[in-house]
Design an enzyme around this catalytic site. Structure first.
Site, mmCIF file in Angstrom:
data_model
loop_
_atom_site.group_PDB
_atom_site.id
_atom_site.type_symbol
_atom_site.label_atom_id
_atom_site.label_comp_id
_atom_site.label_asym_id
_atom_site.label_seq_id
_atom_site.Cartn_x
_atom_site.Cartn_y
_atom_site.Cartn_z
ATOM 1 N N ASP A 1 0.874 -1.174 0.000
ATOM 2 C CA ASP A 1 0.000 0.000 0.000
ATOM 3 C C ASP A 1 0.905 1.216 0.000
ATOM 4 O O ASP A 1 1.969 1.193 0.616
ATOM 5 C CB ASP A 1 -0.947 0.027 1.203
ATOM 6 C CG ASP A 1 -2.189 0.861 0.899
ATOM 7 O OD1 ASP A 1 -3.242 0.285 0.572
ATOM 8 O OD2 ASP A 1 -2.099 2.114 0.973
ATOM 9 N N CYS B 1 -14.738 -0.447 -5.820
ATOM 10 C CA CYS B 1 -16.042 -0.319 -5.146
ATOM 11 C C CYS B 1 -16.762 0.862 -5.801
ATOM 12 O O CYS B 1 -17.125 1.822 -5.136
ATOM 13 C CB CYS B 1 -15.893 -0.172 -3.636
ATOM 14 S SG CYS B 1 -14.751 1.104 -3.126
ATOM 15 N N ASP C 1 -7.175 -4.165 -5.992
ATOM 16 C CA ASP C 1 -8.377 -3.521 -5.439
ATOM 17 C C ASP C 1 -8.094 -2.014 -5.515
ATOM 18 O O ASP C 1 -7.629 -1.406 -4.560
ATOM 19 C CB ASP C 1 -8.564 -3.994 -3.993
ATOM 20 C CG ASP C 1 -9.886 -3.563 -3.400
ATOM 21 O OD1 ASP C 1 -10.734 -3.045 -4.144
ATOM 22 O OD2 ASP C 1 -10.078 -3.755 -2.183
HETATM 23 C C1 LIG Z 1 -9.973 0.316 -2.051
HETATM 24 S S1 LIG Z 1 -8.674 0.534 -0.928
HETATM 25 C C2 LIG Z 1 -8.170 -1.130 -0.678
HETATM 26 C C3 LIG Z 1 -9.045 -1.903 0.271
HETATM 27 C C4 LIG Z 1 -8.429 -3.227 0.681
HETATM 28 N N1 LIG Z 1 -8.080 -4.042 -0.449
HETATM 29 C C5 LIG Z 1 -9.330 -4.026 1.598
HETATM 30 O O1 LIG Z 1 -10.044 -4.903 1.143
HETATM 31 O O2 LIG Z 1 -9.295 -3.763 2.813
HETATM 32 C C6 LIG Z 1 -7.419 1.137 -1.963
HETATM 33 C C7 LIG Z 1 -6.055 1.258 -1.307
HETATM 34 O O3 LIG Z 1 -5.125 1.529 -2.343
HETATM 35 C C8 LIG Z 1 -4.086 2.301 -1.801
HETATM 36 N N2 LIG Z 1 -3.378 2.889 -2.974
HETATM 37 C C9 LIG Z 1 -3.756 3.917 -3.738
HETATM 38 N N3 LIG Z 1 -2.879 4.119 -4.723
HETATM 39 C C10 LIG Z 1 -1.927 3.171 -4.594
HETATM 40 C C11 LIG Z 1 -0.739 2.845 -5.304
HETATM 41 N N4 LIG Z 1 -0.370 3.540 -6.386
HETATM 42 N N5 LIG Z 1 0.019 1.812 -4.871
HETATM 43 C C12 LIG Z 1 -0.344 1.113 -3.765
HETATM 44 N N6 LIG Z 1 -1.445 1.377 -3.054
HETATM 45 C C13 LIG Z 1 -2.235 2.377 -3.456
HETATM 46 C C14 LIG Z 1 -4.799 3.258 -0.893
HETATM 47 O O4 LIG Z 1 -3.892 3.780 0.086
HETATM 48 C C15 LIG Z 1 -5.880 2.368 -0.307
HETATM 49 O O5 LIG Z 1 -5.470 1.850 0.928
#
Ligand SMILES: C[S@@+](CC[C@H](N)C(=O)[O-])C[C@H]1O[C@@H](n2cnc3c(N)ncnc32)[C@H](O)[C@@H]1O
Length: 433
Positions: free
Chosen positions: A273, A371, A318
């Site tokens: 993340d 989502c 995700d």
């Molecule tokens: C929809 S949430 C994920 C929810 C998680 N999969 C769950 O089920 O609990 C999206 C996540 O992507 C992370 N994120 C956003 N851009 C990113 C990137 N370029 N690389 C890694 N993580 C990223 C955000 O910090 C966030 O925590």
């Protein structure tokens, strides 16, 4: 009442100034540790409710004042007062009395007459005022910004009011039973013993009839169960996991799907993340559930910063998105987002998809999830990817309610989009069984 109204209207004002409600409330709890849990619950209910119905509340308020209010604290106080009068069972005279007294605390004593008149006039003609607010505009009727309503209508012309109304409902609560620490049957017995009414849902999901704090679930601290929307619980089974596989969870925090993957199969999992604070939540969740993974703070799309060149058998992407499918859990988000954010988020999703595809082994599978209920972050994203990526094929989703991968929010689950992509092997190469 006055303290609750004061904090709720300050929280709403923060949202109107562009701050997220959850961050605002977290800061409030830290600044005011003396607030009892009942008071916190009341502040939270009013702040969330006022955001949920902000479009309608504005429609009502505009009929009760001659011109838009310039004074932000008075504006927020009136919106909160109208919400309390129209949507909660709070005693009406107490709501008005407390709002009038609050003007003095807020340093706007001169607004006392206005606040008194607006709230009393609302009490006298609430049904008519509400009806007119709903009839006057779609923003008043649905309580979303117009651009959001237009996008949903374009995407789901036959179901658009249903989708919008579902996004204003109180969200259901479902849990995921940790199969490493028990069975669905044994956990249902624990719930029965605790007098917690529930119904079974697909897989290892149970819906809790009356939402309650996670810590009041039996065995929560010992990792028997996690709170997770049943719509999110499709991810791990769709990945078709086998013991020993190398799995990447590219956007893992707070770790709901990470943990479900690890509860499902003995795999080697790397969880990334880009947000270090959020990644801490993954660490905490895995510790509570007794699970292990390699965690790293990284931009999943910047391969040179984290990838060692060893391919993954399964990838869960995700991706960050508008969260339009879970707006009922974050009703401030519809007012904080902007129309132009959607194209920016879609571009970020395709950047991640293209980069991560390189890390997938031939014959491997990547599950793309958002989502969202906006096609730009869902079906259109996948159509564009498949047209550019010759070695990618979309494969059917087994045991999934909809062939197109799009779950729209309803009384059972939130809104999600799923697409499972398989990497074709180069011509002439056979994979090991
Ligand atoms: C929809 S949430 C994920 C929810 C998680 N999969 C769950 O089920 O609990 C999206 C996540 O992507 C992370 N994120 C956003 N851009 C990113 C990137 N370029 N690389 C890694 N993580 C990223 C955000 O910090 C966030 O925590």
């Amino acid at each position: 009442m006055i303290e609750i109204q004061r904090h709720a209207s300050a929280a709403l004002m923060a949202v109107l100034r562009g701050r997220s409600l959850s961050h605002t409330l977290t800061a409030l709890w830290q600044e005011h540790p003396e607030l009892a849990s009942q008071a916190r619950g009341a502040i939270q209910d009013i702040a969330y409710g006022s955001c949920r119905w902000l479009g309608t509340l504005r429609g009502v308020l505009s009929q009760l004042v001659r011109k838009p209010l310039q004074d932000a604290p008075v504006d927020a106080l009136l919106l909160v007062g109208l919400y309390q009068l129209g949507w909660t069972g709070a005693p009406k005279h107490a709501v008005v009395d407390s709002a009038v007294r609050l003007c003095a605390h807020l340093g706007v004593r001169s607004a006392q007459g206005l606040v008194n008149a607006v709230l009393r006039n609302y009490i006298r003609a609430s049904a008519r005022l509400l009806e007119q607010a709903r009839a006057a505009s779609e923003v008043g009727r649905f309580s979303y910004p117009q651009w959001w309503i237009d996008r949903i209508r374009r995407a789901w012309p036959d179901r658009f009011s249903e989708v919008l109304d579902a996004g204003n409902a109180h969200p259901p609560m479902s849990v995921r039973v940790n199969l490493r620490r028990g069975s669905v049957e044994s956990y249902r017995r624990r719930l029965h013993e605790a007098g917690i009414a529930h119904t079974p849902l697909p897989g290892v999901a149970l819906r809790i009839s009356r939402p309650l704090p996670a810590t009041r679930l039996p065995g929560f601290a010992e990792g028997l169960v996690s709170v997770q929307d049943v719509g999110a619980q499709y991810a791990a089974p769709l990945l078709d996991l086998q013991a020993g596989q190398r799995v990447l969870d590219a956007c893992a925090a707070p770790g709901g799907k990470t943990a479900h993957v690890l509860e499902t199969a003995e795999v080697d999992l790397v969880a990334l993340d880009r947000d270090s604070e959020r990644l801490e939540r993954v660490r905490e969740n895995l510790a509570r559930l007794g699970l292990r993974a390699v965690l790293a703070v990284a931009d999943a799309g910047a391969l040179s910063s984290w990838w060692d060149g060893a391919h993954f058998d399964r990838i869960l992407l995700d991706a960050p998105c508008s969260a339009s499918g879970v707006v009922r859990r974050h009703p401030d988000s519809k007012w904080l987002r902007r129309d132009e954010d959607i194209a920016r988020l879609a571009a970020e999703q395709s950047r991640l998809l293209e980069a991560l595809w390189q890390t997938l082994a031939p014959g491997g599978k990547l599950l793309f999830v958002t989502c969202s209920v906006f096609p730009e972050e869902a079906s259109a994203q996948i159509v564009a990817f498949l047209s550019a990526q010759r070695d990618a094929a979309r494969v059917p989703l087994h045991n999934f309610p909809r062939a197109d991968g799009q779950l729209l929010p309803d009384e059972e689950h939130d809104g999600f989009f799923y697409a499972l992509l398989e990497k074709r092997t180069p011509r002439g190469h056979k994979l090991d069984a």
